[in-house]
Write a protein that holds these residues in place. Structure first.
Motif, PDB file in Angstrom:
ATOM      1  N   ASN A  98     -11.369   3.051 -10.951  1.00 47.20           N
ATOM      2  CA  ASN A  98     -12.354   4.080 -11.257  1.00 47.20           C
ATOM      3  C   ASN A  98     -13.681   3.706 -10.603  1.00 47.20           C
ATOM      4  O   ASN A  98     -13.789   2.682  -9.912  1.00 47.20           O
ATOM      5  CB  ASN A  98     -12.490   4.267 -12.776  1.00 47.20           C
ATOM      6  CG  ASN A  98     -12.895   2.974 -13.483  1.00 47.20           C
ATOM      7  OD1 ASN A  98     -13.650   2.155 -12.942  1.00 47.20           O
ATOM      8  ND2 ASN A  98     -12.388   2.785 -14.690  1.00 47.20           N
ATOM      9  N   ASN A 155      -6.667   4.268  -0.506  1.00 48.78           N
ATOM     10  CA  ASN A 155      -6.936   4.664  -1.883  1.00 48.78           C
ATOM     11  C   ASN A 155      -6.895   3.501  -2.868  1.00 48.78           C
ATOM     12  O   ASN A 155      -6.775   3.692  -4.071  1.00 48.78           O
ATOM     13  CB  ASN A 155      -5.947   5.740  -2.338  1.00 48.78           C
ATOM     14  CG  ASN A 155      -4.518   5.220  -2.415  1.00 48.78           C
ATOM     15  OD1 ASN A 155      -4.250   4.045  -2.168  1.00 48.78           O
ATOM     16  ND2 ASN A 155      -3.595   6.095  -2.744  1.00 48.78           N
ATOM     17  N   GLN A 156      -6.989   2.264  -2.343  1.00 51.29           N
ATOM     18  CA  GLN A 156      -7.172   1.079  -3.165  1.00 51.29           C
ATOM     19  C   GLN A 156      -6.078   0.830  -4.182  1.00 51.29           C
ATOM     20  O   GLN A 156      -6.201   1.120  -5.355  1.00 51.29           O
ATOM     21  CB  GLN A 156      -8.525   1.159  -3.903  1.00 51.29           C
ATOM     22  CG  GLN A 156      -9.727   1.263  -3.019  1.00 51.29           C
ATOM     23  CD  GLN A 156     -10.000  -0.036  -2.289  1.00 51.29           C
ATOM     24  OE1 GLN A 156      -9.377  -1.033  -2.554  1.00 51.29           O
ATOM     25  NE2 GLN A 156     -10.913  -0.021  -1.376  1.00 51.29           N
ATOM     26  N   GLY A 157      -4.990   0.233  -3.738  1.00 54.76           N
ATOM     27  CA  GLY A 157      -4.001  -0.216  -4.688  1.00 54.76           C
ATOM     28  C   GLY A 157      -2.763   0.651  -4.743  1.00 54.76           C
ATOM     29  O   GLY A 157      -2.761   1.780  -4.287  1.00 54.76           O
ATOM     30  N   ALA A 186      -1.559   5.329   2.996  1.00 52.27           N
ATOM     31  CA  ALA A 186      -2.774   4.567   2.705  1.00 52.27           C
ATOM     32  C   ALA A 186      -3.242   3.825   3.944  1.00 52.27           C
ATOM     33  O   ALA A 186      -2.454   3.469   4.813  1.00 52.27           O
ATOM     34  CB  ALA A 186      -2.526   3.579   1.574  1.00 52.27           C
ATOM     35  N   ARG A 199      -0.281   0.889  -7.787  1.00 55.09           N
ATOM     36  CA  ARG A 199      -0.045   1.528  -9.071  1.00 55.09           C
ATOM     37  C   ARG A 199      -1.339   1.998  -9.717  1.00 55.09           C
ATOM     38  O   ARG A 199      -1.400   3.052 -10.335  1.00 55.09           O
ATOM     39  CB  ARG A 199       0.654   0.537 -10.019  1.00 55.09           C
ATOM     40  CG  ARG A 199       1.068   1.154 -11.334  1.00 55.09           C
ATOM     41  CD  ARG A 199       1.610   0.119 -12.284  1.00 55.09           C
ATOM     42  NE  ARG A 199       0.585  -0.834 -12.690  1.00 55.09           N
ATOM     43  CZ  ARG A 199       0.722  -1.666 -13.706  1.00 55.09           C
ATOM     44  NH1 ARG A 199       1.850  -1.708 -14.378  1.00 55.09           N
ATOM     45  NH2 ARG A 199      -0.244  -2.493 -14.015  1.00 55.09           N
ATOM     46  N   HIS A 200      -2.404   1.209  -9.562  1.00 52.77           N
ATOM     47  CA  HIS A 200      -3.659   1.497 -10.248  1.00 52.77           C
ATOM     48  C   HIS A 200      -4.754   1.856  -9.252  1.00 52.77           C
ATOM     49  O   HIS A 200      -5.030   1.090  -8.339  1.00 52.77           O
ATOM     50  CB  HIS A 200      -4.081   0.268 -11.067  1.00 52.77           C
ATOM     51  CG  HIS A 200      -5.433   0.402 -11.700  1.00 52.77           C
ATOM     52  ND1 HIS A 200      -5.651   1.197 -12.800  1.00 52.77           N
ATOM     53  CD2 HIS A 200      -6.623  -0.150 -11.382  1.00 52.77           C
ATOM     54  CE1 HIS A 200      -6.937   1.120 -13.144  1.00 52.77           C
ATOM     55  NE2 HIS A 200      -7.535   0.312 -12.292  1.00 52.77           N
ATOM     56  N   ARG A 201      -5.358   3.005  -9.425  1.00 48.33           N
ATOM     57  CA  ARG A 201      -6.473   3.397  -8.569  1.00 48.33           C
ATOM     58  C   ARG A 201      -7.772   3.113  -9.323  1.00 48.33           C
ATOM     59  O   ARG A 201      -8.024   3.697 -10.376  1.00 48.33           O
ATOM     60  CB  ARG A 201      -6.381   4.879  -8.219  1.00 48.33           C
ATOM     61  CG  ARG A 201      -7.572   5.365  -7.394  1.00 48.33           C
ATOM     62  CD  ARG A 201      -7.430   6.810  -6.985  1.00 48.33           C
ATOM     63  NE  ARG A 201      -6.303   6.994  -6.086  1.00 48.33           N
ATOM     64  CZ  ARG A 201      -5.993   8.158  -5.531  1.00 48.33           C
ATOM     65  NH1 ARG A 201      -6.715   9.221  -5.783  1.00 48.33           N
ATOM     66  NH2 ARG A 201      -4.945   8.259  -4.730  1.00 48.33           N
ATOM     67  N   TYR A 247       0.844  -1.186   0.000  1.00 52.03           N
ATOM     68  CA  TYR A 247       0.000   0.000   0.000  1.00 52.03           C
ATOM     69  C   TYR A 247       0.887   1.247   0.000  1.00 52.03           C
ATOM     70  O   TYR A 247       1.933   1.269   0.662  1.00 52.03           O
ATOM     71  CB  TYR A 247      -0.909   0.013   1.228  1.00 52.03           C
ATOM     72  CG  TYR A 247      -1.859  -1.161   1.280  1.00 52.03           C
ATOM     73  CD1 TYR A 247      -3.107  -1.101   0.667  1.00 52.03           C
ATOM     74  CD2 TYR A 247      -1.495  -2.336   1.936  1.00 52.03           C
ATOM     75  CE1 TYR A 247      -3.963  -2.182   0.709  1.00 52.03           C
ATOM     76  CE2 TYR A 247      -2.356  -3.425   1.984  1.00 52.03           C
ATOM     77  CZ  TYR A 247      -3.591  -3.341   1.365  1.00 52.03           C
ATOM     78  OH  TYR A 247      -4.432  -4.413   1.399  1.00 52.03           O
ATOM     79  N   MET A 249     -14.616   0.190  -8.799  1.00 53.39           N
ATOM     80  CA  MET A 249     -14.873   0.181  -7.371  1.00 53.39           C
ATOM     81  C   MET A 249     -16.243  -0.421  -7.068  1.00 53.39           C
ATOM     82  O   MET A 249     -16.402  -1.166  -6.094  1.00 53.39           O
ATOM     83  CB  MET A 249     -14.800   1.614  -6.827  1.00 53.39           C
ATOM     84  CG  MET A 249     -14.638   1.697  -5.316  1.00 53.39           C
ATOM     85  SD  MET A 249     -13.114   0.942  -4.737  1.00 53.39           S
ATOM     86  CE  MET A 249     -13.739  -0.283  -3.600  1.00 53.39           C
TER      87      MET A 249
END
Length: 220
Positions: free
Chosen positions: A104, A96-98, A82, A100-102, A78, A108
């Motif tokens: 969308n 913020n979930q992840g 985070a 490298r990749h957040r 994380y 979500m």
């Protein structure tokens, strides 16, 4: 100085600097290593076990947090600041979930629905020996509509990309590139889904899950 200390520590564990670098690059790039995902990730996960303290210390310098699930053999990281539901801590800002990749909004929404369906299967005992749950695309579409009043993308390419992104987070698995195009396709929800949605959010979407959690706490 730090580089020399690291090289010495790796030498003592019979791990090449190049192999340690490969492990770190993969972990930072993907944000997760799941032993059951592939032979490559199996080798990297086993390498992590060899030098776990070094990896943890290395990442702690830049504030990266690590979740290691020994039961289901995956390592997730994380970003600094985070907050992860599985790593409860009042000193960090919202998760913020992840790495490298957040995700969308659509991703979500799907993560939330998959988490609810995973919890339902847990209560019903429909989990295999690796902690995975099978669910059909039709069930996912129905649950998405019932819980969040959303629909899966109608465009085939958009839908494929949606599920590829979730697969990259190692929370689902499907067979082949076209394994998620119709209602009869099946998705395997991975146990790592539990670390992405807090119990509080889960209870809002699925009140029955709170009853199960309370019962589990009482058993402890």
């Amino acid at each position: 100085m730090f580089n020399q200390m690291l090289q010495q520590a790796l030498h003592e564990k019979a791990i090449r600097v190049e192999d340690f670098s490969e492990l770190m690059i993969r972990l930072l790039d993907y944000g997760i290593i799941n032993r059951d995902e592939s032979q490559i990730e199996a080798a990297l996960y086993d390498r992590y076990l060899q030098c776990q303290e070094l990896v943890d210390d290395y990442l702690s310098i830049i504030g990266v947090r690590i979740e290691h699930d020994e039961q289901f053999c995956f390592v997730r990281i994380y970003p600094p600041g985070a907050k992860a539901p599985s790593l409860q801590d009042d000193e960090h800002s919202p998760f913020n979930q992840g790495f490298r990749h957040r995700p969308n909004q659509m991703e979500m929404a799907l993560i939330l629905v998959l988490r609810v369906e995973y919890e339902k299967s847990l209560r019903e005992g429909l989990v295999d020996d690796k902690g995975c749950v099978l669910i059909s695309m039709e069930e996912i579409a129905i649950s998405l509509n019932n819980l969040l009043k959303r629909k899966l993308p109608e465009a085939q390419q958009e839908r494929r990309q949606l599920f590829r992104n979730l697969r990259q987070l190692r929370i689902i698995r499907f067979n082949g590139e076209t394994g998620n195009d119709d209602a009869e396709s099946w998705i395997s929800i991975q146990p790592g889904i539990s670390s992405l949605v807090s119990h509080e959010v889960l209870a809002q979407l699925d009140p029955e899950s709170q009853t199960g959690l309370n019962q589990s706490a009482g058993d402890d």
